[in-house]
Design a protein around this motif. Structure first.
Motif, PDB file in Angstrom:
ATOM      1  N   CYS A 249      30.358  70.309  -9.991  1.00  0.00           N
ATOM      2  CA  CYS A 249      30.335  69.884  -8.588  1.00  0.00           C
ATOM      3  C   CYS A 249      28.923  69.499  -8.159  1.00  0.00           C
ATOM      4  CB  CYS A 249      30.859  70.995  -7.684  1.00  0.00           C
ATOM      5  SG  CYS A 249      32.638  71.229  -7.764  1.00  0.00           S
ATOM      6  N   GLN A 278      32.857  68.787  -0.878  1.00  0.00           N
ATOM      7  CA  GLN A 278      33.619  69.109  -2.089  1.00  0.00           C
ATOM      8  C   GLN A 278      33.057  70.351  -2.773  1.00  0.00           C
ATOM      9  OE1 GLN A 278      33.524  66.703  -5.956  1.00  0.00           O
ATOM     10  NE2 GLN A 278      35.466  66.030  -5.047  1.00  0.00           N
ATOM     11  N   ALA A 282      34.918  74.011  -3.148  1.00  0.00           N
ATOM     12  CA  ALA A 282      35.108  74.587  -4.482  1.00  0.00           C
ATOM     13  C   ALA A 282      34.504  75.981  -4.563  1.00  0.00           C
ATOM     14  CB  ALA A 282      34.485  73.674  -5.537  1.00  0.00           C
ATOM     15  N   LYS A 329      38.885  65.029  -6.561  1.00  0.00           N
ATOM     16  CA  LYS A 329      39.490  65.003  -5.228  1.00  0.00           C
ATOM     17  C   LYS A 329      40.822  65.753  -5.161  1.00  0.00           C
ATOM     18  CE  LYS A 329      37.147  63.326  -1.853  1.00  0.00           C
ATOM     19  NZ  LYS A 329      36.968  64.159  -0.626  1.00  0.00           N
ATOM     20  N   GLU A 332      40.050  69.317  -5.044  1.00  0.00           N
ATOM     21  CA  GLU A 332      39.449  69.663  -3.746  1.00  0.00           C
ATOM     22  C   GLU A 332      40.533  69.907  -2.698  1.00  0.00           C
ATOM     23  OE1 GLU A 332      36.924  67.464  -0.196  1.00  0.00           O
ATOM     24  OE2 GLU A 332      36.802  66.666  -2.243  1.00  0.00           O
TER      25      GLU A 332
END
Length: 355
Positions: A249, A278, A282, A329, A332
């Motif tokens: 990430c 994001q 996470a 994505k 996410e």
């Protein structure tokens, strides 16, 4: 992008099948399908071998972070010898598979010798990669390719030798000496001796040529022994480095700003990093898992440490980071849904990450 990848994996086998069908026009349809499936499995085995090697690529003298990957089972210095023998073995196997006894006599004999030489080398690879003292989980990835090679080689050789023995038994020559040799060669109990007599000079010639290019006379053994943490390893490695903790990430945030949308600076292990939503989501999801299901968190963290971090080191461009951001994505959104299902104040939990 996902659609393109799916189409690629659908179209490639179809195109490959029709291409292979053209190569094997004289074979029966069932044989063609069976062979093509076997080739497909062979390719998958080769891909898994390369994947395992990707995560175990450092030589014994390098100090590494074990989370990054592991030590290579094949010494880089002597790797050309192993590669040459494998290329010769696969070349011989491919030729014998397609052409069989229709090859010119000398080429046929060389192909048989190359294939046979590949069998003990493949066994050595299986034994070498069968155990790692660091208990890495990728060891199984190495076994499929040499195993498939051994099975295929034995099958092809048995088929050729059986057919040749039948054909030779019905041949007679006017020359008494040739007739005597033919009768000797048709006896299966003497065939291993003749093969061995051909193996030795060919092996010596290949090794001699490799020595001209800087390889050692015993590089075929040193390629296994001058390693560390594997079965035949005889070297020790330096102490492991401390884990630095840069993750996938974080790498994604290094992408193009209008794509990855950085929000602010954050702190991780005392160092400033750029964070985006994001990354915050996470990390909040990981924190949630750690709080509610600690055992599951250990499994996820171990998997991510082992695969996420080594992969992140390969992604060092803006395009690569943008790609990672996009493919993450769906994850996410999944993490966000879980947070909203399990947290009373999910946005507060997200916002406090890296503060």
């Amino acid at each position: 992008m996902v659609v393109v990848v799916i189409l690629f994996f659908i179209i490639c086998p179809i195109v490959g099948y029709f291409f292979y069908k053209q190569l094997r026009q004289k074979a029966k349809p069932a044989t063609i399908v069976g062979e093509f499936v076997f080739i497909g499995l062979f390719i998958i085995a080769a891909a898994s071998f390369c994947l395992g090697w990707l995560f175990n690529a450092d030589d014994y003298y390098a100090a590494i972070d074990p989370v990054d990957g592991g030590y290579t089972p094949f010494a880089s210095k002597h790797l050309p010898t192993l590669i040459v023998f494998f290329l010769l073995a696969f070349f011989g196997l491919f030729k014998l598979w397609l052409k069989g006894r229709s090859l010119p006599p000398l080429l046929f004999s060389l192909c048989v010798v190359f294939v046979i030489m590949g069998i003990p080398i493949s066994l050595a690879v299986i034994f070498q990669t069968g155990h790692n003292t660091e208990q890495r989980d990728e060891t199984f990835l190495f076994a499929a390719l040499p195993f498939f090679y051994i099975v295929t080689s034995i099958t092809v050789l048995f088929k050729i030798v059986s057919a040749e023995a039948v054909a030779a038994s019905s041949k007679t020559y006017r020359n008494k000496f040739l007739n005597y040799l033919n009768q000797k060669l048709t006896k299966t109990e003497t065939q291993p001796l003749w093969i061995f007599l051909m193996l030795v000079p060919v092996f010596v010639i290949v090794v001699a040529i490799l020595m001209l290019f800087g390889q050692d006379a015993n590089s075929i053994t040193k390629v296994f022994t001058e390693t560390t943490t594997w079965n035949f390893s005889q070297k020790t490695h330096p102490p492991f480095l401390d884990h630095k903790g840069h993750y996938l990430c974080t790498v994604a945030v290094c992408g193009t700003p209008n794509v990855v949308k950085p929000l602010r600076l954050g702190k991780r292990h005392g160092h400033e990093i750029i964070v985006n939503r994001q990354l915050l989501i996470a990390n909040a999801f990981e924190e949630l898992i750690q709080e509610k299901w600690p055992k599951l968190h250990q499994i996820i963290r171990a998997f991510y440490d082992r695969y996420g971090y080594p992969l992140s080191k390969k992604i060092n461009t803006a395009k690569g980071s943008n790609f990672v951001y996009r493919i993450m994505k769906p994850l996410e959104y999944t993490f966000l849904i879980v947070l909203y299902l399990c947290c009373i104040k999910p946005e507060e939990k997200i916002a406090k990450q890296y503060t």
